[in-house]
Design a protein around this motif. Structure first.
Motif, PDB file in Angstrom:
ATOM      1  N   TYR A 121       0.820  -1.222   0.000  1.00 50.37           N
ATOM      2  CA  TYR A 121       0.000   0.000   0.000  1.00 50.37           C
ATOM      3  C   TYR A 121       0.850   1.268   0.000  1.00 50.37           C
ATOM      4  O   TYR A 121       0.563   2.219  -0.729  1.00 50.37           O
ATOM      5  CB  TYR A 121      -0.936   0.007   1.212  1.00 50.37           C
ATOM      6  CG  TYR A 121      -2.080  -0.978   1.101  1.00 50.37           C
ATOM      7  CD1 TYR A 121      -3.120  -0.762   0.201  1.00 50.37           C
ATOM      8  CD2 TYR A 121      -2.112  -2.109   1.893  1.00 50.37           C
ATOM      9  CE1 TYR A 121      -4.165  -1.668   0.095  1.00 50.37           C
ATOM     10  CE2 TYR A 121      -3.159  -3.029   1.784  1.00 50.37           C
ATOM     11  CZ  TYR A 121      -4.182  -2.799   0.887  1.00 50.37           C
ATOM     12  OH  TYR A 121      -5.210  -3.700   0.773  1.00 50.37           O
ATOM     13  N   GLN A 122       1.892   1.276   0.810  1.00 47.19           N
ATOM     14  CA  GLN A 122       2.671   2.500   0.986  1.00 47.19           C
ATOM     15  C   GLN A 122       3.693   2.727  -0.122  1.00 47.19           C
ATOM     16  O   GLN A 122       3.965   3.863  -0.505  1.00 47.19           O
ATOM     17  CB  GLN A 122       3.372   2.465   2.347  1.00 47.19           C
ATOM     18  CG  GLN A 122       2.413   2.443   3.527  1.00 47.19           C
ATOM     19  CD  GLN A 122       3.123   2.192   4.856  1.00 47.19           C
ATOM     20  OE1 GLN A 122       4.349   2.139   4.927  1.00 47.19           O
ATOM     21  NE2 GLN A 122       2.350   2.010   5.918  1.00 47.19           N
ATOM     22  N   ASN A 131       3.766   0.691  -3.104  1.00 46.29           N
ATOM     23  CA  ASN A 131       3.288   0.099  -4.363  1.00 46.29           C
ATOM     24  C   ASN A 131       4.036  -1.171  -4.739  1.00 46.29           C
ATOM     25  O   ASN A 131       4.207  -1.481  -5.930  1.00 46.29           O
ATOM     26  CB  ASN A 131       3.379   1.114  -5.507  1.00 46.29           C
ATOM     27  CG  ASN A 131       2.323   0.865  -6.567  1.00 46.29           C
ATOM     28  OD1 ASN A 131       1.159   0.600  -6.256  1.00 46.29           O
ATOM     29  ND2 ASN A 131       2.707   0.939  -7.835  1.00 46.29           N
ATOM     30  N   GLY A 178       1.008  -3.097  -6.385  1.00 44.29           N
ATOM     31  CA  GLY A 178       0.061  -2.267  -5.642  1.00 44.29           C
ATOM     32  C   GLY A 178      -1.325  -2.877  -5.574  1.00 44.29           C
ATOM     33  O   GLY A 178      -1.532  -4.070  -5.823  1.00 44.29           O
ATOM     34  N   THR A 179      -2.298  -2.059  -5.255  1.00 46.16           N
ATOM     35  CA  THR A 179      -3.660  -2.548  -5.080  1.00 46.16           C
ATOM     36  C   THR A 179      -4.297  -2.981  -6.396  1.00 46.16           C
ATOM     37  O   THR A 179      -5.221  -3.790  -6.403  1.00 46.16           O
ATOM     38  CB  THR A 179      -4.543  -1.476  -4.422  1.00 46.16           C
ATOM     39  OG1 THR A 179      -4.479  -0.277  -5.216  1.00 46.16           O
ATOM     40  CG2 THR A 179      -4.065  -1.165  -3.019  1.00 46.16           C
TER      41      THR A 179
END
Length: 207
Positions: free
Chosen positions: A172-173, A175, A179-180
């Protein structure tokens, strides 16, 4: 050694814990992650005060098993390697219940590697420090209630869970692992539930 003692004393005060008994559930999404090499070393391992003895080979085998158990469940599109250096440990010995019984603990350094890019994802190793989880069994000290093998298994599984938590945060922080966006793919299937172990049972290599 003084640094190790200080860290373990701090942990005994805060008692941060985690629950590794979630292997029967679908794993948390880690993007395109698929575990490649699972490298565990213990070149300069320090044994803390009031600890049972454990060989480097025993620790390496225990940690590699816990990492495989947790991370071989992922079937992403890219290979990532985990390099783990075991830095120090305490395996609690029998003591005076509640007042003087020490807690088991483990300190690791972890580095994640991107196979395709051929480089580290984190230049500075992530330090993971684990103390045994509290339960009715360990509140009087796991040295009184568990074998050395049980203590090592529990600490290794807790460590693997904390490594997973760290990788999830980095996704999340920073990537990592696509990433998401990469989480939109179907999640990996969970492995068959592993029998729960006693609650005591949860960086890195500059490779």
């Amino acid at each position: 050694m003084l640094r190790l003692i200080a860290l373990l004393s701090l942990l005994a005060a805060v008692a941060a814990c985690t629950n590794p008994n979630d292997l029967g559930k679908a794993p948390v999404p880690l993007g395109d992650f698929k575990l490649g090499y699972n490298v565990v070393v213990a070149p300069n391992i320090a044994k803390g005060p009031l600890s049972r003895d454990a060989s480097n080979e025993e620790w390496i085998a225990s940690m590699k098993k816990a990492v495989d158990e947790r991370f071989r469940r992922y079937d992403g599109d890219k290979l990532y390697h985990l390099a783990i250096s075991i830095e120090g440990y305490v395996l609690a010995v029998p003591g005076v219940p509640i007042v003087a019984s020490p807690k088991s603990a483990l300190i690791l350094n972890v580095t994640a590697w991107d196979d395709a890019a051929g480089k580290k994802l984190n230049e500075k190793p992530e330090q993971v420090t684990v103390i045994e989880s509290f339960s009715g069994e360990t509140i009087i000290g796991s040295g009184l209630t568990q074998s050395k093998e049980q203590q090592m298994t529990n600490l290794s599984r807790n460590s693997a869970k904390l490594i997973q938590n760290w990788l999830e945060r980095q996704k999340y922080q920073e990537n990592w692992f696509g990433g998401t966006a990469a989480d939109r793919k179907p999640a990996a299937k969970p492995v068959r539930a592993t029998p729960k172990t006693p609650a005591a049972k949860p960086a890195v290599a500059d490779s």
